[in-house]
Design an enzyme around this catalytic site. Structure first.
Site, PDB file in Angstrom:
ATOM      1  N   ASP A   1       3.954  -2.205 -12.115  1.00  0.00           N
ATOM      2  CA  ASP A   1       5.082  -2.406 -11.213  1.00  0.00           C
ATOM      3  C   ASP A   1       4.620  -2.152  -9.774  1.00  0.00           C
ATOM      4  O   ASP A   1       3.895  -1.198  -9.512  1.00  0.00           O
ATOM      5  CB  ASP A   1       6.215  -1.437 -11.593  1.00  0.00           C
ATOM      6  CG  ASP A   1       7.523  -1.784 -10.910  1.00  0.00           C
ATOM      7  OD1 ASP A   1       7.682  -2.938 -10.465  1.00  0.00           O
ATOM      8  OD2 ASP A   1       8.395  -0.893 -10.825  1.00  0.00           O
TER       9      ASP A   1
ATOM     10  N   SER B   1       4.600   5.970  -8.977  1.00  0.00           N
ATOM     11  CA  SER B   1       5.055   6.308 -10.335  1.00  0.00           C
ATOM     12  C   SER B   1       4.335   7.576 -10.760  1.00  0.00           C
ATOM     13  O   SER B   1       4.164   8.493  -9.949  1.00  0.00           O
ATOM     14  CB  SER B   1       4.786   5.127 -11.264  1.00  0.00           C
ATOM     15  OG  SER B   1       5.306   5.380 -12.542  1.00  0.00           O
TER      16      SER B   1
ATOM     17  N   HIS C   1       9.320   5.705  -9.650  1.00  0.00           N
ATOM     18  CA  HIS C   1       9.811   5.739 -11.040  1.00  0.00           C
ATOM     19  C   HIS C   1      10.297   7.142 -11.362  1.00  0.00           C
ATOM     20  O   HIS C   1       9.706   8.122 -10.945  1.00  0.00           O
ATOM     21  CB  HIS C   1       8.695   5.342 -12.004  1.00  0.00           C
ATOM     22  CG  HIS C   1       8.353   3.888 -11.909  1.00  0.00           C
ATOM     23  ND1 HIS C   1       7.224   3.356 -12.452  1.00  0.00           N
ATOM     24  CD2 HIS C   1       9.020   2.853 -11.338  1.00  0.00           C
ATOM     25  CE1 HIS C   1       7.194   2.050 -12.227  1.00  0.00           C
ATOM     26  NE2 HIS C   1       8.269   1.729 -11.540  1.00  0.00           N
TER      27      HIS C   1
END
Lengths: 274, 197
Positions: free
Chosen positions: B138, B18, B45
């Site tokens: 995540d 991310s 992401h």
């Protein structure tokens, strides 16, 4: 978080098919599994208690379907798709048929239908178009008919609308706020009929100039995608259009050669062979 | 035997990242040995409503063209795949991708947990999972799944990460086999490549 194995998923889809006549046996396994696990978590059920509930409580099936099917959508999702609709596809249909018919297959909570109606109204042709919007989930169809969405969803919808470059200054021109909800003008749905229809087991019921089915067939396995494409083929007039999601593809399907790609980026196809 | 104790039984590499992972991913892809034998499946992401540009940016320096797979596309050896914007990306038994527009997970779509969890399910102990820099949790659960199925787990050295929340979250919930800087991950993949020659 509980887990569930494929044998139990098959027991569940078989039970739903035998008892309720909905066919999830050819759904894509990874998302079907996530949906069933999600229901088990929401309703605090084990595999066995879920199966028992499906067996003993027929009224539970609607709630089950409502959670099982994915109902995440946006107004004017992929604004570039909607610009192509407005600037190329709809004008091309109108060259042949001033009055025409659109099918929204798997319409979910209705955001795409509403987007279409707003676009057609802005084009000044809403009264020339007959729209049929279908889903197998009766609860979500009621939601779609109400044309009412939480105001918190409107930020994203508005952003998409601005990128679509609609003729109104804002989507606010089409709705009124009422206790946290955006309630859209029902006149937008004057030519829309919402109906329960099952893409998997249902019959072909009409002929259309345009079928929209974006991000629905991703929940099916390839065999089922193949079967559903045959139904769309039969539901389209020759030279009618089919729109699917931006990351979906027809190339694996038997009927792929009866369509040509009109816009590859937006995944818009045209039926060229009966 | 190599210094990482590797063998040639692995079938896939999955990478999650991310905020702050872009440079690391670019470095890994640009130094990948030619003809790297395994598919590399990436879930990073990204802006939800920008469909274009990201895969192109990653491809500029990559040895292999990066692609965003279509729904039901087969996974090829040596392919480098990126989860497309605004879709979750799963791997299915039978070695193909499935996309979905389900609810966001960890405020993310694509969610790393979904890609990691489904690849773990399909490849089991034949999978290598790598989690890079990121600002939320995540991917931690996905790494746990990989470990539980017997796969190999690697996180980027937290001190090297622009934002270390993601690797730290993984370290907190499961056994991580290697904590490595990006340069070591590159070395690791080169070593892995040799096992297949």
């Amino acid at each position: 978080m509980q887990d569930i194995d494929i044998a139990d998923l098959k027991r569940i889809s078989e039970l739903i098919f035998q008892k309720y006549n909905y066919d999830f046996r050819n759904y894509a396994m990874s998302s079907f599994k996530r949906r069933v696990l999600r229901i088990m978590e929401l309703k605090k059920l084990t595999v066995e208690s879920l199966i028992k509930k499906l067996n003993d409580t027929p009224i539970f099936i609607n709630e089950f379907l409502d959670e099982l099917t994915v109902n995440v959508t946006e107004m004017f999702r992929d604004p570039s798709f909607w610009r192509i609709m407005r600037e190329e596809i709809i004008p091309a249909i109108q060259l042949n048929h001033k009055q025409f018919k659109i099918w929204h297959a798997g319409c979910s909570s209705g955001e795409e239908v509403l987007s279409m109606c707003i676009m057609l109204k802005e084009m000044g042709i809403l009264h020339d178009v007959t729209l049929i919007a279908t889903d197998l989930d009766v609860n979500i169809l009621e939601k779609a008919k109400s044309a009412t969405y939480p105001v918190k969803n409107m930020e994203l919808n508005e952003k998409n609308y601005i990128r679509f470059q609609g003729t109104a200054s804002s989507l606010k021109d089409y709705y009124k706020e009422d206790s946290g909800y955006a309630v859209f003008d029902k006149n937008l749905f004057m030519n829309v009929s919402f109906r329960k229809h099952d893409l998997v087991l249902g019959d072909v019921f009409n002929k259309f100039d345009l079928v929209l089915c974006r991000n629905v067939m991703i929940y099916f396995n390839q065999n089922l995608q193949n079967e559903v494409l045959k139904k769309f083929h039969e539901s389209l007039f020759k030279y009618g259009y089919l729109a699917i999601g931006s990351k979906e593809s027809l190339i694996w399907c038997d009927y792929a050669n009866r369509f040509i790609v009109v816009n590859n980026e937006e995944k818009i196809y045209k039926k060229i062979k009966d | 035997m190599s210094k990482f104790n590797l063998n040639n039984s692995y079938k896939a590499v999955v990478i999650g990242g991310s905020a702050g992972s872009f440079q690391g991913v670019v470095k890994i892809l640009s130094q990948l040995p030619k003809g790297f034998p395994l598919p590399i499946i990436m879930c990073l992401h990204r802006l939800k409503h920008v469909r274009n540009g990201f895969v192109e940016a990653l491809s500029i320096k990559s040895v292999v063209q990066v692609t965003e797979p279509y729904d039901k596309e087969n996974i090829k050896k040596g392919g480098v795949y990126l989860a497309p914007a605004n879709y979750h990306m799963s791997v299915e038994l039978g070695n193909y991708f499935a996309l979905s527009t389900e609810e966001m997970i960890n405020n993310s779509r694509p969610a790393i947990d979904i890609t990691l969890g489904t690849t773990a399910y399909v490849y089991r102990d034949k999978l290598i999972g790598i989690l890079l820099s990121g600002a939320n949790r995540d991917g931690a659960l996905g790494m746990k799944h990989i470990h539980e199925k017997g796969g190999l787990t690697i996180v980027q050295e937290p001190t090297e990460c622009m934002i270390d929340t993601m690797p730290k979250a993984a370290l907190a919930v499961t056994k991580i086999d290697h904590v490595m800087k990006v340069d070591q991950i590159v070395e690791f993949l080169k070593e892995l490549d040799k096992q297949y020659r």
